[in-house]
Design an enzyme around this catalytic site. Structure first.
Site, PDB file in Angstrom:
ATOM      1  CG  HIS A  67      -1.951  -1.037   1.256  1.00 33.52           C
ATOM      2  ND1 HIS A  67      -3.227  -0.874   0.761  1.00 33.52           N
ATOM      3  CD2 HIS A  67      -1.882  -2.296   1.723  1.00 33.52           C
ATOM      4  CE1 HIS A  67      -3.906  -1.999   0.940  1.00 33.52           C
ATOM      5  NE2 HIS A  67      -3.114  -2.879   1.521  1.00 33.52           N
ATOM      6  CE  LYS A  92      -6.866  13.643   0.386  1.00 33.55           C
ATOM      7  NZ  LYS A  92      -6.891  12.499  -0.520  1.00 33.55           N
ATOM      8  NE  ARG A  93      -4.329   9.640  10.161  1.00 30.68           N
ATOM      9  CZ  ARG A  93      -3.878   8.682  10.962  1.00 30.68           C
ATOM     10  NH1 ARG A  93      -4.461   7.496  10.972  1.00 30.68           N
ATOM     11  NH2 ARG A  93      -2.864   8.886  11.784  1.00 30.68           N
ATOM     12  CE  LYS A 122      -2.851  10.513   3.197  1.00 29.08           C
ATOM     13  NZ  LYS A 122      -3.487   9.654   2.163  1.00 29.08           N
ATOM     14  CB  THR A 142     -10.249   4.433  -1.010  1.00 28.61           C
ATOM     15  OG1 THR A 142      -9.713   4.819   0.260  1.00 28.61           O
ATOM     16  CG2 THR A 142      -9.522   3.203  -1.513  1.00 28.61           C
ATOM     17  CE  LYS A 173     -14.373   5.332   0.802  1.00 29.81           C
ATOM     18  NZ  LYS A 173     -13.496   5.343   1.984  1.00 29.81           N
TER      19      LYS A 173
HETATM   20  C1  26Q Z   1       3.117   1.265  10.740  1.00 31.17           C
HETATM   21  C2  26Q Z   1       3.974   1.052  11.794  1.00 31.17           C
HETATM   22  C3  26Q Z   1       3.528   1.059  13.084  1.00 31.17           C
HETATM   23  C4  26Q Z   1       2.192   1.263  13.323  1.00 31.17           C
HETATM   24  C5  26Q Z   1       1.324   1.476  12.280  1.00 31.17           C
HETATM   25  C6  26Q Z   1       1.775   1.474  10.983  1.00 31.17           C
HETATM   26  C7  26Q Z   1       0.849   1.714   9.871  1.00 31.17           C
HETATM   27  C8  26Q Z   1      -0.520   1.641  10.048  1.00 31.17           C
HETATM   28  C9  26Q Z   1      -1.387   1.917   9.005  1.00 31.17           C
HETATM   29  C10 26Q Z   1       1.314   2.056   8.610  1.00 31.17           C
HETATM   30  C11 26Q Z   1       0.441   2.317   7.576  1.00 31.17           C
HETATM   31  C12 26Q Z   1      -0.913   2.251   7.765  1.00 31.17           C
HETATM   32  C13 26Q Z   1      -1.894   2.561   6.729  1.00 31.17           C
HETATM   33  C14 26Q Z   1      -1.592   2.873   5.495  1.00 31.17           C
HETATM   34  C15 26Q Z   1      -2.637   3.233   4.521  1.00 31.17           C
HETATM   35  O1  26Q Z   1      -3.779   3.440   4.875  1.00 31.17           O
HETATM   36  N1  26Q Z   1      -2.279   3.345   3.247  1.00 31.17           N
HETATM   37  C16 26Q Z   1      -3.254   3.711   2.227  1.00 31.17           C
HETATM   38  O2  26Q Z   1      -3.865   2.533   1.747  1.00 31.17           O
HETATM   39  C17 26Q Z   1      -4.949   2.841   0.888  1.00 31.17           C
HETATM   40  C18 26Q Z   1      -5.622   1.540   0.511  1.00 31.17           C
HETATM   41  O3  26Q Z   1      -4.833   0.822  -0.372  1.00 31.17           O
HETATM   42  C19 26Q Z   1      -4.472   3.612  -0.327  1.00 31.17           C
HETATM   43  O4  26Q Z   1      -5.589   3.969  -1.083  1.00 31.17           O
HETATM   44  C20 26Q Z   1      -3.697   4.852   0.100  1.00 31.17           C
HETATM   45  O5  26Q Z   1      -3.130   5.464  -1.043  1.00 31.17           O
HETATM   46  C21 26Q Z   1      -2.609   4.471   1.087  1.00 31.17           C
HETATM   47  O6  26Q Z   1      -1.971   5.636   1.566  1.00 31.17           O
END
Ligand code: 26Q
Length: 704
Positions: free
Chosen positions: A377, A568-569, A574, A676, A680
């Site tokens: 991702h 978004k985050r 971004k 995503t 929407k």
């Molecule tokens: C990493 C280390 C320690 C704790 C947490 C994490 C962690 C947690 C969540 C790292 C990444 C995430 C989430 C990432 C994420 O949401 N990525 C997004 O995924 C979407 C679905 O595929 C994409 O549409 C987005 O582009 C992408 O940013």
């Protein structure tokens, strides 16, 4: 898998189940709801402001889901089709009530039932806390896949963690983000069913002993481990009006009885309690997506806990159905790794197959590599997950041995393919030797999988050209693309009633399960009546959002303005900052009177910053400051407004995406894997302004 059309569904138990089918009419719903309200929850007087009405309705509904759930599981037990097991540390489910009602076609009947009590369904729905067990896109994607697979009748089960605390709640105090714990389970979670009988033991620490097995030769055994119990809680995942109910199985960590007893007998009561707390900590809290902090031991524990419990669950079920023979295991099962977070499953499956089920390395490896699949991702190299070797060795000693062995055999393969190319060997090793040694989880996932995918066409291409280039050269056939999607049931049909009605009146309702049919709207774009209703729908949605914004921030948005939305985050890539600079530019133009032809605009920004991400938190503060200046300047009246929407979550997005006129997708090109939210907004009729990044590229190709 089609429960309704199952030809031989007249087994004894099924007959019984079908006879007991509960009515979906408002009278039977009301009867059950009232019974739960008075007898189970013990309330005598009707109070519309309590969560009890919500709970009673869920119980009434759950009974109805339960029939279909049981039927689905009976079909699944007989079905030999390959099953998908989605392994994800995150499921951003949001609220479940409306979705369940909608899937069961019971929205009308429940409204009527509640109306008889003088209560509005929408008010009851408001009592539900979001199940916010995810950070953002990746977690919501998992939730959308659950919905789609159930609707398509695909045999897919979601495995995750039952966090006590989900995504933190965001308060804005003096413009700054303050994180508050998300006590989403405080009033109970009436959807879940605890399945104690399916609990598994997860073992941490200890060391390996090699014993001689007379039948199988050398065997590795873990001894002196600290054990934690994984208890599953099942949540129903209803398909859209097809009788299917799939399962989301969330693991909760509990202390094992044996462990407690041992300590207790040794006379150390407080240590026994401490051990209990340590065990329960594992599923206590969802980690916010923090690129900056890494190496948290508890996070690795969570990952192994999820991987081990889920794999044990699947293997136990296999043995129950087919006995010890694992020859067909890989052709009947697939584990989809949602990013590298559950990638330790590669080594854990090897361990279970060899140490617990007596398979040879080669047989175990053949199975593992044929049933693991990995979804990436992110393209940001700094976001690739690594774990310090010493931590791994201490926490999961046998797993570390297996990773070393996987690596040794893999590097042999590399050296055959590229003899003498030591630089490449170092680059591709599962162990990063730079600085302290660490395990590269993405490489473990690639080596251990039969499929590696990115989440949009551009992203998948960039993966094979950049981040994973060496691997794509070695195994080109492994790499593929699966462009993300979102479920139109939640993100259009359910969250945007007026537009949804218009679409159905225009082209029929089959678009609810076949989105391509929206194409049929094209021929109506010049139809005045259609356009009239389209605009009326948008205005109604904007009014609903304006009410929410007023309640949460005190700002009254002008619904005649263009709603320009970026939610978004909060992250540098971004580029919320770019949006703020644009706001300042517009402000300056209006101040200087250079605003001829300028469309009146309300800029709405929302999102959470990781608690340790200082720059992202500063963005939030900046947005609030700029908004204050704009909103307090009389010269901006009727021309420009700006607001930061606090505590953005799934439920907020349901109102926001329906109300947006303009969707901001302005990431630095090449950095957003897919996005995503972009989808929407698009399906709710907003226009997109964006970079050609992630899925924006494909959205543009599709919509023109
Ligand atoms: C990493 C280390 C320690 C704790 C947490 C994490 C962690 C947690 C969540 C790292 C990444 C995430 C989430 C990432 C994420 O949401 N990525 C997004 O995924 C979407 C679905 O595929 C994409 O549409 C987005 O582009 C992408 O940013």
């Amino acid at each position: 898998m089609n429960v309704l059309n199952e030809p031989e569904s007249n087994t004894g138990s099924l007959e019984f189940l079908q006879k007991s089918q509960l009515g979906m009419d408002s009278e039977s719903l009301l009867a059950d709801l009232s019974r739960y309200y008075t007898r189970m929850l013990g309330r005598r007087t009707l109070r519309t402001d309590t969560p009890f009405l919500y709970q009673a309705l869920v119980y009434a509904l759950r009974d109805r889901l339960m029939e279909r759930w049981n039927d689905t599981n009976i079909v699944l037990e007989r079905d030999k089709a390959r099953r998908a097991h989605y392994l994800s540390m995150e499921y951003l489910m949001g609220r479940l009530l409306h979705n369940a009602l909608y899937s069961l076609d019971a929205v009308g009947a429940s409204s009527d039932a509640l109306e008889a009590l003088g209560v509005e369904l929408a008010l009851v729905e408001e009592a539900e806390h979001d199940a916010g067990l995810g950070n953002g896109g990746l977690g919501r994607l998992a939730a959308c896949f659950l919905d789609s697979c159930a609707t398509l009748g695909l045999p897919m089960i979601g495995y995750g963690l039952r966090y006590q605390y989900g995504m933190f709640r965001q308060k804005i105090v003096d413009g700054f983000q303050i994180e508050e714990p998300d006590l989403w389970l405080r009033d109970g979670f009436p959807w879940e069913i605890q399945r104690l009988e399916l609990a598994r033991t997860i073992r941490f620490g200890g060391h390996t002993q090699i014993i001689q097995d007379p039948d199988r030769g050398e065997r590795h055994m873990l001894v002196d481990t600290r054990d934690v119990l994984a208890v599953p809680y099942d949540v129903p995942v209803p398909g859209y009006r097809n009788g299917v109910v799939n399962t989301l199985r969330l693991w909760s960590a509990e202390a094992t009885d044996e462990f407690d007893l041992e300590e207790f007998n040794a006379g150390s009561y407080t240590e026994a309690v401490e051990a209990k707390t340590a065990a329960e900590n594992i599923s206590m809290v969802l980690y916010p997506n923090t690129a900056t902090e890494s190496g948290h031991e508890l996070r690795l524990k969570q990952q192994y806990f999820l991987a081990s419990a889920s794999l044990q669950d699947v293997l136990a079920d296999w043995h129950k159905r087919y006995g010890e023979d694992l020859t067909e295991f890989a052709s009947r099962n697939c584990f989809q790794l949602n990013d590298t977070h559950p990638a330790v499953a590669v080594a854990e499956l090897m361990r279970l197959l060899m140490d617990e089920h007596g398979l040879s390395w080669d047989s175990a490896w053949h199975i593992t590599r044929s049933c693991m699949a990995y979804t990436n991702h992110t393209l940001l190299p700094e976001a690739l997950e690594t774990w310090p070797v010493p931590l791994f060795e201490r926490l999961l000693p046998r797993i570390m041995e297996i990773i070393y062995e996987i690596n040794a055999r893999f590097l042999d393969e590399v050296s055959i393919h590229w003899p003498g190319d030591n630089a490449r060997m170092r680059r591709m090793s599962l162990i990063d030797e730079n600085g302290g040694r660490s395990v590269r989880m993405a490489y473990l996932a690639i080596v251990g999988s039969y499929s590696v995918n990115g989440v949009a066409a551009l992203h998948s291409r960039l993966l094979t050209e950049g981040l994973f280039r060496d691997f794509a050269e070695l195994w080109p056939e492994k790499f593929n693309n699966k462009t993300n999607g979102v479920t139109q049931r939640r993100w259009l049909a359910a969250c945007n009633a007026p537009l949804s009605r218009l679409i159905t009146d225009t082209i029929g309702d089959r678009w609810v399960t076949d989105l391509d049919l929206l194409e049929g709207l094209r021929e109506h774009v010049n139809d005045t009546d259609f356009r009239e209703r389209w605009r009326a729908a948008k205005l109604a949605n904007k009014q609903r959002l304006a009410d929410m914004v007023l309640e949460r921030t005190g700002l009254a948005l002008d619904t005649s303005m263009l709603f320009d939305v970026q939610v978004k985050r909060i992250h540098e890539y971004k580029r919320q900052l770019l949006n703020v600079l644009h706001a300042i530019h517009l402000y300056d133009r209006i101040r200087r009177g250079h605003d001829e032809g300028l469309v009146p605009r309300a800029i709405i920004i929302g999102g959470k910053a990781a608690p340790g991400y200082v720059m992202a938190k500063n963005f939030i503060k900046l947005i609030g400051n700029v908004a204050r200046v704009i909103n307090n300047d009389p010269a901006m009246r009727g021309k420009l407004q700006m607001v930061f929407y606090p505590d953005y979550n799934v439920t907020a997005m349901e109102a926001i995406c329906a109300a947006a006129d303009l969707s901001e997708q302005i990431s630095t090109a090449g950095k957003e894997a897919s996005g995503t939210g972009n989808m929407k907004f698009m399906m709710n009729g907003a226009i997109t302004i964006g970079t050609l990044d992630g899925a924006n590229v494909e959205i543009r190709e599709a919509v023109g």
